[in-house]
Write a protein that holds these residues in place. Structure first.
Motif, PDB file in Angstrom:
ATOM      1  N   PRO A  51      -5.469 -22.960  -4.140  1.00  0.00           N
ATOM      2  CA  PRO A  51      -6.121 -21.666  -3.882  1.00  0.00           C
ATOM      3  C   PRO A  51      -5.883 -21.187  -2.458  1.00  0.00           C
ATOM      4  O   PRO A  51      -5.714 -19.983  -2.218  1.00  0.00           O
ATOM      5  N   GLY A  52      -5.853 -22.131  -1.506  1.00  0.00           N
ATOM      6  CA  GLY A  52      -5.571 -21.755  -0.121  1.00  0.00           C
ATOM      7  C   GLY A  52      -4.170 -21.192   0.035  1.00  0.00           C
ATOM      8  O   GLY A  52      -3.966 -20.189   0.735  1.00  0.00           O
ATOM      9  N   LEU A  53      -3.193 -21.798  -0.632  1.00  0.00           N
ATOM     10  CA  LEU A  53      -1.816 -21.294  -0.563  1.00  0.00           C
ATOM     11  C   LEU A  53      -1.692 -19.918  -1.197  1.00  0.00           C
ATOM     12  O   LEU A  53      -0.957 -19.057  -0.698  1.00  0.00           O
ATOM     13  N   ARG A  54      -2.412 -19.707  -2.314  1.00  0.00           N
ATOM     14  CA  ARG A  54      -2.376 -18.382  -2.952  1.00  0.00           C
ATOM     15  C   ARG A  54      -2.980 -17.322  -2.022  1.00  0.00           C
ATOM     16  O   ARG A  54      -2.439 -16.211  -1.898  1.00  0.00           O
ATOM     17  N   ALA A  55      -4.098 -17.673  -1.373  1.00  0.00           N
ATOM     18  CA  ALA A  55      -4.716 -16.730  -0.436  1.00  0.00           C
ATOM     19  C   ALA A  55      -3.800 -16.478   0.748  1.00  0.00           C
ATOM     20  O   ALA A  55      -3.680 -15.346   1.230  1.00  0.00           O
ATOM     21  N   TRP A  56      -3.126 -17.536   1.217  1.00  0.00           N
ATOM     22  CA  TRP A  56      -2.192 -17.401   2.336  1.00  0.00           C
ATOM     23  C   TRP A  56      -1.043 -16.465   1.952  1.00  0.00           C
ATOM     24  O   TRP A  56      -0.652 -15.591   2.731  1.00  0.00           O
ATOM     25  N   SER A  57      -0.505 -16.639   0.760  1.00  0.00           N
ATOM     26  CA  SER A  57       0.613 -15.793   0.304  1.00  0.00           C
ATOM     27  C   SER A  57       0.193 -14.338   0.226  1.00  0.00           C
ATOM     28  O   SER A  57       0.940 -13.433   0.625  1.00  0.00           O
ATOM     29  N   GLY A  58      -1.026 -14.102  -0.274  1.00  0.00           N
ATOM     30  CA  GLY A  58      -1.522 -12.726  -0.335  1.00  0.00           C
ATOM     31  C   GLY A  58      -1.681 -12.120   1.043  1.00  0.00           C
ATOM     32  O   GLY A  58      -1.369 -10.937   1.257  1.00  0.00           O
ATOM     33  N   GLY A  59      -2.160 -12.913   1.986  1.00  0.00           N
ATOM     34  CA  GLY A  59      -2.300 -12.426   3.351  1.00  0.00           C
ATOM     35  C   GLY A  59      -0.956 -12.142   3.995  1.00  0.00           C
ATOM     36  O   GLY A  59      -0.812 -11.166   4.749  1.00  0.00           O
ATOM     37  N   PHE A  60       0.049 -12.971   3.704  1.00  0.00           N
ATOM     38  CA  PHE A  60       1.388 -12.749   4.249  1.00  0.00           C
ATOM     39  C   PHE A  60       1.940 -11.407   3.768  1.00  0.00           C
ATOM     40  O   PHE A  60       2.466 -10.619   4.565  1.00  0.00           O
ATOM     41  N   VAL A  61       1.811 -11.147   2.471  1.00  0.00           N
ATOM     42  CA  VAL A  61       2.295  -9.884   1.916  1.00  0.00           C
ATOM     43  C   VAL A  61       1.529  -8.715   2.535  1.00  0.00           C
ATOM     44  O   VAL A  61       2.112  -7.669   2.867  1.00  0.00           O
ATOM     45  N   GLU A  62       0.233  -8.873   2.706  1.00  0.00           N
ATOM     46  CA  GLU A  62      -0.575  -7.824   3.325  1.00  0.00           C
ATOM     47  C   GLU A  62      -0.085  -7.535   4.743  1.00  0.00           C
ATOM     48  O   GLU A  62       0.005  -6.368   5.167  1.00  0.00           O
ATOM     49  N   GLY A  63       0.249  -8.596   5.486  1.00  0.00           N
ATOM     50  CA  GLY A  63       0.737  -8.413   6.846  1.00  0.00           C
ATOM     51  C   GLY A  63       2.065  -7.675   6.904  1.00  0.00           C
ATOM     52  O   GLY A  63       2.306  -6.880   7.809  1.00  0.00           O
ATOM     53  N   VAL A  64       2.926  -7.942   5.929  1.00  0.00           N
ATOM     54  CA  VAL A  64       4.229  -7.266   5.881  1.00  0.00           C
ATOM     55  C   VAL A  64       4.057  -5.792   5.538  1.00  0.00           C
ATOM     56  O   VAL A  64       4.697  -4.914   6.130  1.00  0.00           O
ATOM     57  N   ARG A  65       3.155  -5.504   4.604  1.00  0.00           N
ATOM     58  CA  ARG A  65       3.035  -4.138   4.088  1.00  0.00           C
ATOM     59  C   ARG A  65       2.193  -3.234   4.973  1.00  0.00           C
ATOM     60  O   ARG A  65       2.464  -2.041   5.079  1.00  0.00           O
ATOM     61  N   ARG A  66       1.161  -3.804   5.603  1.00  0.00           N
ATOM     62  CA  ARG A  66       0.236  -2.971   6.367  1.00  0.00           C
ATOM     63  C   ARG A  66       0.682  -2.838   7.820  1.00  0.00           C
ATOM     64  O   ARG A  66       1.283  -3.761   8.383  1.00  0.00           O
TER      65      ARG A  66
END
Length: 292
Positions: free
Chosen positions: A252-267
């Motif tokens: 679950p931590g890795l999934r949350a990390w991946s979502g945050g990474f994508v958010e950082g790229v897009r925002r």
């Protein structure tokens, strides 16, 4: 320069009234008193009763570590009598009574001293590895210049803040210290780790915060996008992706990390001001090249 005047800022969620009072008592016990002390309540209800002479500010919403500390900067700056801003965690404790005096000595001796990082240790005197601001360093008593600092206890030159700006508001929580340190280094200021300045703090893990993994990833991307030369951005993020995958044991931590990474790229990440290559080389000489 004239004797630097110390101002103290404490950010609280209002959930640790006993610890906050103990901290403020340790601030009041310093043999060289602070010129100003401000406590910022970060949008979680009323502040507890504060000692005489302490200014309380209650925010209507939680603005995170970065936003709350920016409010404290403005309050202390408006007083006109603070040269060094000291941020302290609300569950920390100044064990020694000479912390502010020794901190003022450091700033008095070096006009280009921007940031001083305190040593953080628990009640047994042990410092966690993550609280030593160097790569591969195991000795928490080694003093010297560094490229980042500890958020729980530190001093900031107000002249430096006037030049480089305050905390990155959108970060909310995690990596805001590194963003500030990199901007300070690029402007020619020094970041010093001084282990003789001690903040006692309970042993904790940053992963205790539910948003830790997401914000760690998002802010790591923003840190690179805001501050690194274009050639270093993919290298820095690639190294940290490999390290995260290798270190994280929670799916679950890795999934949350991946979502945050994508958010950082897009925002968007705020204003991009890539550091000079000479700053990257300076960081490399200090033992932490800006690729890790």
């Amino acid at each position: 320069m004239a004797r630097p005047r110390v101002g103290v800022a404490v950010l609280t969620m209002g959930t640790r009234p006993a610890e906050l009072r103990a901290l403020l008592d340790s601030v009041a016990a310093q043999d060289e008193p602070a010129a100003r002390v401000v406590v910022v309540g970060n949008g979680q209800g009323s502040l507890p009763e504060l000692p005489d002479g302490v200014t309380g500010v209650e925010l209507p919403e939680n603005r995170g570590v970065s936003g709350g500390r920016n409010v404290a900067i403005e309050v202390l700056r408006s007083s006109g009598d603070v040269d060094v801003l000291v941020d302290l965690d609300d569950d920390g404790l100044l064990v020694d009574a000479d912390v502010f005096r020794r901190l003022a000595d450091l700033y008095e001796a070096d006009p280009k001293l921007g940031i001083v990082s305190f040593r953080i240790a628990d009640e047994t005197g042990e410092t966690q590895r993550r609280h030593v601001p160097r790569l591969g360093a195991k000795d928490p008593m080694r003093r010297g210049e560094v490229t980042t600092f500890l958020g729980g206890g530190h001093g900031l030159s107000t002249r430096m803040l006037d030049e480089i700006g305050g905390w990155p508001e959108d970060f909310f929580f995690t990596h805001e210290e590194t963003d500030l340190a990199w901007r300070a280094l690029d402007a020619g200021w020094t970041v010093l780790y001084e282990p003789d300045l001690l903040l006692q703090h309970p042993r904790t893990s940053p992963a205790r915060h539910a948003v830790y993994y997401r914000m760690t990833a998002r802010n790591r991307v923003w840190l690179a996008k805001r501050n690194l030369p274009a050639l270093l951005v993919p290298l820095y993020l690639g190294v940290w992706t490999l390290l995260t995958v290798a270190r994280t044991r929670s799916l679950p931590g890795l999934r949350a990390w991946s979502g945050g990474f994508v958010e950082g790229v897009r925002r968007p990440c705020g204003v991009r001001r890539p550091m000079r290559w000479s700053t990257a080389w300076r960081m490399t000489r200090l033992g932490r090249p800006p690729v890790i």
